[in-house]
Design a protein around this motif. Sequence first.
Motif, PDB file in Angstrom:
ATOM      1  N   SER A  58     -43.701   7.336  -0.543  1.00 23.98           N
ATOM      2  CA  SER A  58     -44.180   8.668  -0.143  1.00 23.98           C
ATOM      3  C   SER A  58     -43.895   9.023   1.308  1.00 23.98           C
ATOM      4  CB  SER A  58     -45.669   8.862  -0.437  1.00 23.98           C
ATOM      5  OG  SER A  58     -45.890   8.781  -1.820  1.00 23.98           O
ATOM      6  N   ASP A  59     -43.310   8.118   2.087  1.00 24.08           N
ATOM      7  CA  ASP A  59     -42.921   8.481   3.451  1.00 24.08           C
ATOM      8  C   ASP A  59     -41.809   9.523   3.403  1.00 24.08           C
ATOM      9  OD1 ASP A  59     -44.692   6.734   4.655  1.00 24.08           O
ATOM     10  OD2 ASP A  59     -43.155   5.299   5.318  1.00 24.08           O
ATOM     11  N   GLN A  60     -41.783  10.376   4.409  1.00 21.40           N
ATOM     12  CA  GLN A  60     -40.717  11.361   4.542  1.00 21.40           C
ATOM     13  C   GLN A  60     -39.461  10.672   5.065  1.00 21.40           C
ATOM     14  OE1 GLN A  60     -42.997  15.384   5.605  1.00 21.40           O
ATOM     15  NE2 GLN A  60     -42.957  13.957   7.297  1.00 21.40           N
ATOM     16  N   ILE A  61     -38.322  11.038   4.472  1.00 22.07           N
ATOM     17  CA  ILE A  61     -37.034  10.477   4.904  1.00 22.07           C
ATOM     18  C   ILE A  61     -36.230  11.505   5.681  1.00 22.07           C
ATOM     19  CG2 ILE A  61     -34.847   9.462   4.167  1.00 22.07           C
ATOM     20  CD1 ILE A  61     -36.236   8.711   1.519  1.00 22.07           C
ATOM     21  N   VAL A  62     -36.126  12.699   5.128  1.00 23.71           N
ATOM     22  CA  VAL A  62     -35.199  13.688   5.686  1.00 23.71           C
ATOM     23  C   VAL A  62     -35.823  15.086   5.644  1.00 23.71           C
ATOM     24  CG1 VAL A  62     -34.003  14.028   3.465  1.00 23.71           C
ATOM     25  CG2 VAL A  62     -32.797  14.532   5.589  1.00 23.71           C
ATOM     26  N   PHE A  63     -35.479  15.862   6.664  1.00 22.65           N
ATOM     27  CA  PHE A  63     -35.831  17.278   6.719  1.00 22.65           C
ATOM     28  C   PHE A  63     -34.560  18.046   7.015  1.00 22.65           C
ATOM     29  CE2 PHE A  63     -36.795  21.190   8.938  1.00 22.65           C
ATOM     30  CZ  PHE A  63     -37.861  21.714   8.227  1.00 22.65           C
ATOM     31  N   VAL A  64     -34.263  19.038   6.188  1.00 19.95           N
ATOM     32  CA  VAL A  64     -33.171  19.970   6.446  1.00 19.95           C
ATOM     33  C   VAL A  64     -33.758  21.370   6.364  1.00 19.95           C
ATOM     34  CG1 VAL A  64     -30.940  20.880   5.698  1.00 19.95           C
ATOM     35  CG2 VAL A  64     -31.425  18.438   5.466  1.00 19.95           C
ATOM     36  N   GLY A  65     -33.703  22.097   7.469  1.00 17.71           N
ATOM     37  CA  GLY A  65     -34.201  23.467   7.515  1.00 17.71           C
ATOM     38  C   GLY A  65     -33.126  24.400   8.021  1.00 17.71           C
ATOM     39  N   VAL A  66     -33.031  25.572   7.390  1.00 21.30           N
ATOM     40  CA  VAL A  66     -31.992  26.540   7.721  1.00 21.30           C
ATOM     41  C   VAL A  66     -32.615  27.929   7.785  1.00 21.30           C
ATOM     42  CG1 VAL A  66     -29.844  27.598   6.914  1.00 21.30           C
ATOM     43  CG2 VAL A  66     -30.231  25.163   6.539  1.00 21.30           C
ATOM     44  N   SER A  67     -32.229  28.697   8.790  1.00 22.29           N
ATOM     45  CA  SER A  67     -32.623  30.105   8.838  1.00 22.29           C
ATOM     46  C   SER A  67     -31.373  30.970   8.829  1.00 22.29           C
ATOM     47  CB  SER A  67     -33.484  30.405  10.064  1.00 22.29           C
ATOM     48  OG  SER A  67     -32.709  30.430  11.231  1.00 22.29           O
ATOM     49  N   SER A  68     -31.516  32.117   8.187  1.00 22.37           N
ATOM     50  CA  SER A  68     -30.406  33.056   8.070  1.00 22.37           C
ATOM     51  C   SER A  68     -30.981  34.454   7.842  1.00 22.37           C
ATOM     52  CB  SER A  68     -29.507  32.661   6.895  1.00 22.37           C
ATOM     53  OG  SER A  68     -28.416  33.554   6.776  1.00 22.37           O
ATOM     54  N   SER A  69     -30.132  35.440   7.971  1.00 24.58           N
ATOM     55  CA  SER A  69     -30.572  36.805   7.712  1.00 24.58           C
ATOM     56  C   SER A  69     -30.951  37.014   6.249  1.00 24.58           C
ATOM     57  CB  SER A  69     -29.467  37.801   8.084  1.00 24.58           C
ATOM     58  OG  SER A  69     -29.213  37.736   9.466  1.00 24.58           O
ATOM     59  N   HIS A  70     -30.294  36.280   5.357  1.00 21.32           N
ATOM     60  CA  HIS A  70     -30.504  36.481   3.921  1.00 21.32           C
ATOM     61  C   HIS A  70     -30.744  35.159   3.199  1.00 21.32           C
ATOM     62  CE1 HIS A  70     -29.375  40.639   4.442  1.00 21.32           C
ATOM     63  NE2 HIS A  70     -28.343  40.219   5.150  1.00 21.32           N
ATOM     64  N   ARG A  71     -31.511  35.211   2.137  1.00 23.14           N
ATOM     65  CA  ARG A  71     -31.919  34.002   1.421  1.00 23.14           C
ATOM     66  C   ARG A  71     -30.750  33.256   0.786  1.00 23.14           C
ATOM     67  NH1 ARG A  71     -33.157  38.122  -2.106  1.00 23.14           N
ATOM     68  NH2 ARG A  71     -32.358  37.837  -4.217  1.00 23.14           N
ATOM     69  N   GLU A  72     -29.761  33.969   0.264  1.00 23.93           N
ATOM     70  CA  GLU A  72     -28.650  33.287  -0.400  1.00 23.93           C
ATOM     71  C   GLU A  72     -27.950  32.326   0.555  1.00 23.93           C
ATOM     72  OE1 GLU A  72     -29.226  37.331  -2.292  1.00 23.93           O
ATOM     73  OE2 GLU A  72     -28.923  36.641  -0.243  1.00 23.93           O
ATOM     74  N   ALA A  73     -27.675  32.786   1.752  1.00 25.94           N
ATOM     75  CA  ALA A  73     -26.996  31.945   2.740  1.00 25.94           C
ATOM     76  C   ALA A  73     -27.876  30.766   3.146  1.00 25.94           C
ATOM     77  CB  ALA A  73     -26.617  32.766   3.964  1.00 25.94           C
ATOM     78  N   ALA A  74     -29.168  31.010   3.314  1.00 29.96           N
ATOM     79  CA  ALA A  74     -30.078  29.934   3.713  1.00 29.96           C
ATOM     80  C   ALA A  74     -30.164  28.868   2.624  1.00 29.96           C
ATOM     81  CB  ALA A  74     -31.461  30.497   4.037  1.00 29.96           C
ATOM     82  N   PHE A  75     -30.331  29.299   1.357  1.00 30.88           N
ATOM     83  CA  PHE A  75     -30.388  28.336   0.249  1.00 30.88           C
ATOM     84  C   PHE A  75     -29.083  27.556   0.137  1.00 30.88           C
ATOM     85  CE2 PHE A  75     -33.981  30.730  -1.705  1.00 30.88           C
ATOM     86  CZ  PHE A  75     -34.800  29.659  -2.000  1.00 30.88           C
ATOM     87  N   ASP A  76     -27.955  28.267   0.131  1.00 33.78           N
ATOM     88  CA  ASP A  76     -26.666  27.590  -0.035  1.00 33.78           C
ATOM     89  C   ASP A  76     -26.383  26.616   1.105  1.00 33.78           C
ATOM     90  OD1 ASP A  76     -26.193  28.900  -2.423  1.00 33.78           O
ATOM     91  OD2 ASP A  76     -24.802  30.361  -1.568  1.00 33.78           O
TER      92      ASP A  76
END
Length: 159
Positions: free
Chosen positions: A99-117
């Motif tokens: 249950s320990d955290q291994i990785v964090f990936v966070g992205v911000s963008s103007s639009h959700r499609e780009a952030a998700f992809d």
Amino acid sequence: MSAENASNSQHYIAVQQADFDVAHEYAELRKDNRSDGAVVFFTGLVREMNQGSQVSGLTLEHYPGMTEKALQQIVADACSRWPVNRVRLIHRVGTLAISDQIVFVGVSSSHREAAFDACYYIMDYLKNRAPFWKKEVTSDGERWVEALDKDKQALDKWK
């Protein structure tokens, strides 16, 4: 262990032993950020079952310097493909428990499609191209975890 900012001041990349705070990382993606309409993030955890075996913990190793450079390149590639404004990428190394955290990936963008992809792309390439080595402690003893075919095949969708 080590933390290094990518060349873009809006991107943060760290390889570290210490845990991270998801709320803090999310806040950093939003801090003074009025241009983005989407923030997407993924957090990977140590699970107790993997490839049919009970897991009691794992150790993550890396090659300092080489690992950060590979992560920077993955982030740069994602940013060249999508209009991403901010990226926060943290990967832990050392001995971790269930249950320990291994990785964090966070992205911000103007639009959700780009952030998700972009977030999905970064994780797919991190799993396949970043020089991390994972050793699990299982009921059958210790074993090095090999890349799965499904992880390798995941890169095909980005060609």
